[in-house]
Design an enzyme around this catalytic site. Structure first.
Site, PDB file in Angstrom:
ATOM      1  N   LYS A  73       0.666  -0.964  -0.307  1.00  9.22           N
ATOM      2  CA  LYS A  73       0.133   0.130  -0.097  1.00  9.22           C
ATOM      3  C   LYS A  73       1.003   1.376  -0.123  1.00  9.22           C
ATOM      4  O   LYS A  73       0.426   2.274  -0.672  1.00  9.22           O
ATOM      5  CB  LYS A  73      -1.021   0.045   1.116  1.00  9.22           C
ATOM      6  N   GLN A 117      -4.356  -1.497   9.566  1.00  7.62           N
ATOM      7  CA  GLN A 117      -4.433  -2.706   9.191  1.00  7.62           C
ATOM      8  C   GLN A 117      -4.619  -4.192   9.956  1.00  7.62           C
ATOM      9  O   GLN A 117      -4.639  -4.393  10.749  1.00  7.62           O
ATOM     10  CB  GLN A 117      -3.031  -3.622   8.818  1.00  7.62           C
ATOM     11  N   ASP A 140     -10.998   2.279   3.976  1.00  8.12           N
ATOM     12  CA  ASP A 140     -11.136   1.328   3.501  1.00  8.12           C
ATOM     13  C   ASP A 140     -13.277   1.007   3.958  1.00  8.12           C
ATOM     14  O   ASP A 140     -12.748  -0.318   3.181  1.00  8.12           O
ATOM     15  CB  ASP A 140     -10.704   0.234   4.858  1.00  8.12           C
TER      16      ASP A 140
HETATM   17  N1  GUN Z   1      -7.009  -7.282   6.178  1.00 12.33           N
HETATM   18  C1  GUN Z   1      -7.305  -7.849   5.258  1.00 12.33           C
HETATM   19  N2  GUN Z   1      -7.858  -6.767   3.982  1.00 12.33           N
HETATM   20  C2  GUN Z   1      -7.538  -5.472   4.818  1.00 12.33           C
HETATM   21  C3  GUN Z   1      -7.989  -4.375   3.799  1.00 12.33           C
HETATM   22  O1  GUN Z   1      -8.519  -4.454   2.564  1.00 12.33           O
HETATM   23  N3  GUN Z   1      -7.136  -3.551   4.945  1.00 12.33           N
HETATM   24  C4  GUN Z   1      -7.354  -3.613   5.914  1.00 12.33           C
HETATM   25  N4  GUN Z   1      -7.259  -2.214   6.895  1.00 12.33           N
HETATM   26  N5  GUN Z   1      -6.838  -4.497   6.254  1.00 12.33           N
HETATM   27  C5  GUN Z   1      -7.569  -5.496   6.202  1.00 12.33           C
END
Ligand code: GUN
Length: 312
Positions: A73, A117, A140
């Site tokens: 990211k 996350q 998100d």
């Molecule tokens: N863990 C697995 N997928 C995601 C996601 O799309 N966003 C976040 N913040 N954590 C995750």
């Protein structure tokens, strides 16, 4: 790209090896196209003296998979020209301290998007954390306000994985109207929002959607009726050739690390679909890796960009 492939593994499944006209839903290629567009848009913002998008990402602990996702990211932010801030906390951080940091980011006018996350350590409530993020910065798309807006078909931040899948279907001009889509998995992050998006009156969309899950009886029968399968249950190679109709579009959301001592990393990534045996039956299929994963990142970048331009 049309691929003519000979699948010798078809032999193991009592069918003749044959040349198939399966095409790859190439997430690397589609995500690159989206990031290239964003890069131009950001350059334009910069040229006009406007604010550059800023994503703040929080990582708690040192989960190997989460480290990889967060790194991807941050790298994507660099690629498109966003500012990113990565905030790391020890596994033992208290929920109160984490919530205080989120409050600080909510109040920071320079920050356009906030993501924490997941998964979080057991002593921290995912729900408390998600609910504490300002819905206007929740790139998100996990906050109840944004999920509610999604349910109502209102403009919102769409969770990155289902949004990435919609962008992938759009990129490859996959026909969806009137199709029967079977979503396997009912998570808040993927299965549920995916089912809403695919059934919405949009393109991609207008599907008749069935959600299957761990308690579904005769799951194979539903899958065999599917024109589109979204496999998002997190069980490596769960979807096998006998569950897939000829010509189906198969999207594999799974990305599980399985031990592989022949690799330097000690693991390899496996999807929820047994690719080698399923691919010969498909019209389109996503690979793992290189399918949904890169699209998820591109979708997050799009959400962050939109957060910035709507607030500034
Ligand atoms: N863990 C697995 N997928 C995601 C996601 O799309 N966003 C976040 N913040 N954590 C995750």
């Amino acid at each position: 790209m049309l691929k003519k492939l000979l699948f010798p593994t078809a032999k193991q499944h009592n069918t003749k090896p044959y040349l198939c006209r399966m095409k790859i839903l190439d997430g690397k290629k589609a995500s690159q196209a989206i990031k290239d567009e964003l890069k131009i848009d950001v350059a334009q913002l910069s040229a006009e003296g406007k604010k550059i998008p800023h994503l703040a990402a929080i990582l708690v602990g040192a989960n190997g998979a989460s480290e990889t996702y967060i790194a991807a990211k941050v790298k994507a932010c660099e690629e498109v020209g966003f500012i990113s801030t990565l905030i790391r906390f020890e596994e033992t951080i208290s929920e109160a301290k984490l919530l205080a940091k989120i409050k600080e980011l909510n109040n920071d006018p320079d920050v356009d998007g906030i993501l924490v996350q997941l998964p979080l350590p057991k002593h921290i409530s995912d729900e408390e954390v998600i609910n504490s993020i300002d819905p206007d910065k929740d790139v998100d798309g996990f906050h109840p306000v944004n999920i509610g807006r999604l349910m109502q078909g209102l403009p919102t931040y769409i969770p990155a994985t289902p949004y990435g899948i919609m962008l992938l279907l759009e990129h490859f001009k996959i026909e969806t109207s009137g199709k029967h889509a079977v979503v396997i998995g009912r998570s808040n992050i993927v299965g549920r929002p995916m089912s809403v998006l695919l059934s919405s009156n949009t393109y991609p969309g207008n599907c008749t959607v069935t959600i299957c899950h761990s308690k579904t009886k005769n799951l194979n029968d539903y899958c065999l009726q599917a024109d589109i399968i979204i496999a998002a249950l997190g069980k490596p190679e769960f979807v096998t050739a006998d569950m897939v109709k000829e010509g189906a579009v198969v999207v594999d959301v799974g990305i599980t690390r399985v031990e592989d001592s022949t690799r330097k990393s000690g693991f390899k990534l496996k999807g929820d679909v047994a690719f080698d045996e399923v691919a010969p039956k498909c019209s389109w299929i996503t690979p793992v890796p290189g399918g949904v994963g890169p699209m998820t990142i591109a979708a997050l970048m799009k959400n962050t960009y939109h957060s910035c331009i709507t607030k500034n």
